[in-house]
Design an enzyme around this catalytic site. Structure first.
Site, PDB file in Angstrom:
ATOM      1  N   CYS A 114     -34.612  44.288  19.577  1.00  0.00           N
ATOM      2  CA  CYS A 114     -35.345  44.217  20.851  1.00  0.00           C
ATOM      3  C   CYS A 114     -36.370  43.079  20.882  1.00  0.00           C
ATOM      4  CB  CYS A 114     -36.042  45.537  21.126  1.00  0.00           C
ATOM      5  SG  CYS A 114     -34.952  46.940  20.935  1.00  0.00           S
ATOM      6  N   HIS A 242     -41.355  44.745  26.310  1.00  0.00           N
ATOM      7  CA  HIS A 242     -40.033  45.323  26.058  1.00  0.00           C
ATOM      8  C   HIS A 242     -40.029  46.730  26.658  1.00  0.00           C
ATOM      9  CE1 HIS A 242     -36.549  47.043  24.372  1.00  0.00           C
ATOM     10  NE2 HIS A 242     -37.134  47.644  23.350  1.00  0.00           N
ATOM     11  N   ASN A 272     -33.553  51.185  28.162  1.00  0.00           N
ATOM     12  CA  ASN A 272     -33.834  50.238  27.082  1.00  0.00           C
ATOM     13  C   ASN A 272     -32.591  49.383  26.854  1.00  0.00           C
ATOM     14  OD1 ASN A 272     -34.193  48.948  24.631  1.00  0.00           O
ATOM     15  ND2 ASN A 272     -35.017  50.739  23.566  1.00  0.00           N
TER      16      ASN A 272
HETATM   17  N1  ACO Z   1     -33.508  66.059  26.363  1.00  0.00           N
HETATM   18  C1  ACO Z   1     -34.179  67.194  26.097  1.00  0.00           C
HETATM   19  N2  ACO Z   1     -34.812  67.382  24.921  1.00  0.00           N
HETATM   20  C2  ACO Z   1     -34.722  66.422  24.001  1.00  0.00           C
HETATM   21  C3  ACO Z   1     -34.008  65.225  24.214  1.00  0.00           C
HETATM   22  C4  ACO Z   1     -33.375  65.071  25.448  1.00  0.00           C
HETATM   23  N3  ACO Z   1     -32.690  63.960  25.771  1.00  0.00           N
HETATM   24  N4  ACO Z   1     -34.103  64.454  23.107  1.00  0.00           N
HETATM   25  C5  ACO Z   1     -34.847  65.122  22.216  1.00  0.00           C
HETATM   26  N5  ACO Z   1     -35.224  66.336  22.754  1.00  0.00           N
HETATM   27  C6  ACO Z   1     -36.046  67.363  22.159  1.00  0.00           C
HETATM   28  C7  ACO Z   1     -36.081  67.297  20.644  1.00  0.00           C
HETATM   29  O1  ACO Z   1     -34.965  67.975  20.093  1.00  0.00           O
HETATM   30  C8  ACO Z   1     -37.376  67.983  20.340  1.00  0.00           C
HETATM   31  O2  ACO Z   1     -37.183  69.375  20.433  1.00  0.00           O
HETATM   32  P1  ACO Z   1     -37.930  70.380  19.418  1.00  0.00           P
HETATM   33  O3  ACO Z   1     -39.389  70.185  19.688  1.00  0.00           O
HETATM   34  O4  ACO Z   1     -37.391  71.695  19.817  1.00  0.00           O
HETATM   35  O5  ACO Z   1     -37.522  69.922  18.055  1.00  0.00           O
HETATM   36  C9  ACO Z   1     -38.285  67.590  21.502  1.00  0.00           C
HETATM   37  O6  ACO Z   1     -37.407  67.159  22.558  1.00  0.00           O
HETATM   38  C10 ACO Z   1     -39.244  66.465  21.163  1.00  0.00           C
HETATM   39  O7  ACO Z   1     -38.505  65.406  20.560  1.00  0.00           O
HETATM   40  P2  ACO Z   1     -39.232  64.104  20.025  1.00  0.00           P
HETATM   41  O8  ACO Z   1     -38.232  63.230  19.364  1.00  0.00           O
HETATM   42  O9  ACO Z   1     -40.440  64.517  19.266  1.00  0.00           O
HETATM   43  O10 ACO Z   1     -39.679  63.448  21.420  1.00  0.00           O
HETATM   44  P3  ACO Z   1     -40.627  62.236  21.659  1.00  0.00           P
HETATM   45  O11 ACO Z   1     -41.733  62.631  22.530  1.00  0.00           O
HETATM   46  O12 ACO Z   1     -40.975  61.510  20.378  1.00  0.00           O
HETATM   47  O13 ACO Z   1     -39.708  61.265  22.525  1.00  0.00           O
HETATM   48  C11 ACO Z   1     -38.451  59.232  22.227  1.00  0.00           C
HETATM   49  C12 ACO Z   1     -38.516  60.737  21.954  1.00  0.00           C
HETATM   50  C13 ACO Z   1     -38.372  59.033  23.728  1.00  0.00           C
HETATM   51  C14 ACO Z   1     -37.182  58.682  21.569  1.00  0.00           C
HETATM   52  C15 ACO Z   1     -39.691  58.525  21.667  1.00  0.00           C
HETATM   53  O14 ACO Z   1     -39.939  58.951  20.346  1.00  0.00           O
HETATM   54  C16 ACO Z   1     -39.594  57.026  21.676  1.00  0.00           C
HETATM   55  O15 ACO Z   1     -39.547  56.414  22.724  1.00  0.00           O
HETATM   56  N6  ACO Z   1     -39.634  56.376  20.505  1.00  0.00           N
HETATM   57  C17 ACO Z   1     -39.606  54.930  20.423  1.00  0.00           C
HETATM   58  C18 ACO Z   1     -38.285  54.354  20.783  1.00  0.00           C
HETATM   59  C19 ACO Z   1     -38.334  52.840  20.772  1.00  0.00           C
HETATM   60  O16 ACO Z   1     -39.334  52.274  21.143  1.00  0.00           O
HETATM   61  N7  ACO Z   1     -37.303  52.165  20.325  1.00  0.00           N
HETATM   62  C20 ACO Z   1     -37.403  50.737  20.315  1.00  0.00           C
HETATM   63  C21 ACO Z   1     -36.364  50.007  19.832  1.00  0.00           C
HETATM   64  S1  ACO Z   1     -34.706  50.500  20.225  1.00  0.00           S
HETATM   65  C22 ACO Z   1     -33.734  49.310  19.468  1.00  0.00           C
HETATM   66  O17 ACO Z   1     -34.177  48.504  18.713  1.00  0.00           O
HETATM   67  C23 ACO Z   1     -32.264  49.294  19.774  1.00  0.00           C
END
Ligand code: ACO
Length: 316
Positions: A114, A242, A272
Site C-alpha cells: 500500500c 492511504h 482498500n
Molecule cells: N463482520 C462482522 N464481524 C467481524 C468481521 C466482519 N466482517 N470481521 C471480524 N469480525 C469480528 C471478529 O471476529 C471479532 O469478533 P470477536 O470479538 O467475537 O472475536 C470482532 O469482529 C472484532 O474484530 P477485530 O479484528 O478486533 O476488529 P477491529 O476493530 O480490529 O477491525 C480491521 C478489524 C477493520 C481489519 C482493523 O483491524 C483494521 O483496519 N486494521 C488495519 C488494516 C490495514 O490498515 N491494512 C493496511 C494494509 S492492507 C495491505 O497492505 C494489502
C-alpha cells in the site's frame, strides 16, 4: 534542490460494484459492522473478463490525454503493484508496448504494497534526474479480488480493485517531494503467499497489529515530511491518506490537528485498493477541482512489508 510536479492523473475502475449487502450473502457480516469499523460501503471488483493490464492501460491513456504529453516524452514508467497479470513481464513493460513508449524508457513494477505509489514517486524523482526525458508515468494498480479469500470475513470486506496513473515532470527548479520511506520487515501480520509455497495465494492479515502499526507510523511520517520540507500542516492543501480504514485516518488527523476539509477520502466507495489507493484519491481530487494548480498534496501510504511512505506533490 530538484524535484517533481504532478502534471495530470487518470483512473480506471472495474464495472462491478460489490456492496456491504452483497457481502452479507457471502460471509457472516453486516453493513453496520463494516461501516462503523472501516468506513467502507462499496468497492469495485473485476469480472473474469477484466484485467489488471486493461485497468492500467485505461488509467494511463486518460492521464496522458489530460497531460498533453506524447508517449515519446516519457522517460520512466513505474507500476506499483503486487497483483499484476503476470509475474513477468512487468506490467510497466506491457504498457511500454501498448502505449508506444520509447524503447529506452525505464520500465518496471515495484512492490511496496500500500506504500507502493509513494515509493514509486521517490524512485521516479531519482531516476528522472538522470534520464534524458523528464516526464514519468507512475501508476498504482491492484486487482486484490484475485488474492482475497471470500470466505474470510476479516479481510474480504476490506479490499477492492482499481488503477490510477499520474504523469509527473522532473525539473531542477522544482521542489523535492521530500519523501520519507520506511520498512519494518514482517512476514507474520500481513502477507500474501507466493508461488513457492503450498498455501493459496490469499492476503492474510491480523487487523489489530496492523492497525497499531499504522496509527504509530502515519502521523510520524507526515511530521517528518513536513520537517524535511520546512513546512507546517497549514502549508499543505490536501492530505492524501492511504484509504485502509477511516478510523486510522481519523486518529492521525486528531493527533496532528488536521482539519477534515483537508483530509477528503474516498474509502466509502473504493475500499482498500492497496497501491492504487493514494493515486485514485489524487485523481479524484484533481478531477473534481479540489486540488488546484499550485496546491500541495501530502501523500501517505502504509501496508505490507511492513512499509510506510510519505511525499509532498505539487500540482503543476
Ligand atoms: N463482520 C462482522 N464481524 C467481524 C468481521 C466482519 N466482517 N470481521 C471480524 N469480525 C469480528 C471478529 O471476529 C471479532 O469478533 P470477536 O470479538 O467475537 O472475536 C470482532 O469482529 C472484532 O474484530 P477485530 O479484528 O478486533 O476488529 P477491529 O476493530 O480490529 O477491525 C480491521 C478489524 C477493520 C481489519 C482493523 O483491524 C483494521 O483496519 N486494521 C488495519 C488494516 C490495514 O490498515 N491494512 C493496511 C494494509 S492492507 C495491505 O497492505 C494489502
Amino acid at each position: 534542490m530538484n524535484g517533481l510536479k504532478l502534471v495530470s492523473t487518470g483512473s480506471a475502475m472495474p464495472e462491478r460494484v460489490l456492496t456491504n449487502e452483497d457481502l452479507t450473502k457471502m460471509v457472516e457480516t453486516n453493513d453496520e459492522w463494516i461501516t462503523t469499523r472501516t468506513g467502507i460501503h462499496t468497492r469495485h471488483i473485476c469480472s473474469q473478463e477484466e484485467s489488471h493490464t486493461q485497468l492500467c492501460l485505461a488509467a494511463s491513456r486518460q492521464a496522458l490525454a489530460r497531460s498533453g504529453i506524447a508517449p515519446e516524452e516519457i522517460g520512466v514508467c513505474l507500476v506499483a503493484t503486487f497483483t499484476g497479470d503476470h509475474l513477468n513481464p512487468a506490467t510497466a513493460c506491457v504498457l511500454q508496448k501498448e502505449l508506444g513508449l520509447p524503447e529506452d524508457t525505464v520500465c518496471f513494477d515495484l512492490n511496496a504494497a500500500c506504500s507502493g505509489f509513494v515509493y514509486a514517486l521517490h524512485t521516479a524523482q531519482c531516476l528522472l534526474s538522470a534520464a534524458p526525458r523528464k516526464f514519468g508515468l507512475i501508476l498504482g494498480a491492484e486487482v486484490l479480488s484475485r488474492v482475497t479469500d471470500y470466505t474470510d470475513r476479516s479481510t474480504c470486506v476490506l479490499f477492492g480493485d482499481g488503477a490510477a496513473a499520474a504523469v509527473v515532470e522532473w525539473n531542477a527548479e522544482y521542489p523535492s517531494i521530500h519523501a520519507v520511506l520506511g520498512c519494518r520487515g514482517n512476514t507474520e501480520v500481513l502477507y500474501t503467499p507466493g508461488v513457492n509455497t503450498s498455501s493459496p495465494s490469499y492476503i492474510h492479515m491480523e487487523g489489530q497489529p496492523v492497525f497499531r502499526f499504522a496509527v504509530e507510523t502515519v502521523p510520524r511520517c507526515i511530521s517528518q515530511v513536513l520537517e524535511q520540507a520546512g513546512l507546517t500542516a497549514e502549508d499543505v492543501d490536501h492530505f492524501v491518506f492511504h484509504q485502509a480504514n477511516q478510523r486510522i485516518i481519523d486518529l492521525a488527523m486528531r493527533k496532528l490537528h488536521l482539519p477534515s476539509e483537508k483530509c477528503t477520502g474516498n474509502i466509502a466507495h473504493t475500499g482498500n485498493t492497496s497501491a492504487a489507493s493514494v493515486p485514485l484519491l489524487l485523481d479524484e481530487l484533481v478531477s473534481t477541482g479540489a486540488l488546484c494548480s499550485g496546491q500541495r498534496a501530502l501523500c501517505v501510504g502504509f501496508g505490507a512489508g511492513l512499509t510506510w511512505g510519505g511525499a509532498l506533490l505539487q500540482l503543476k
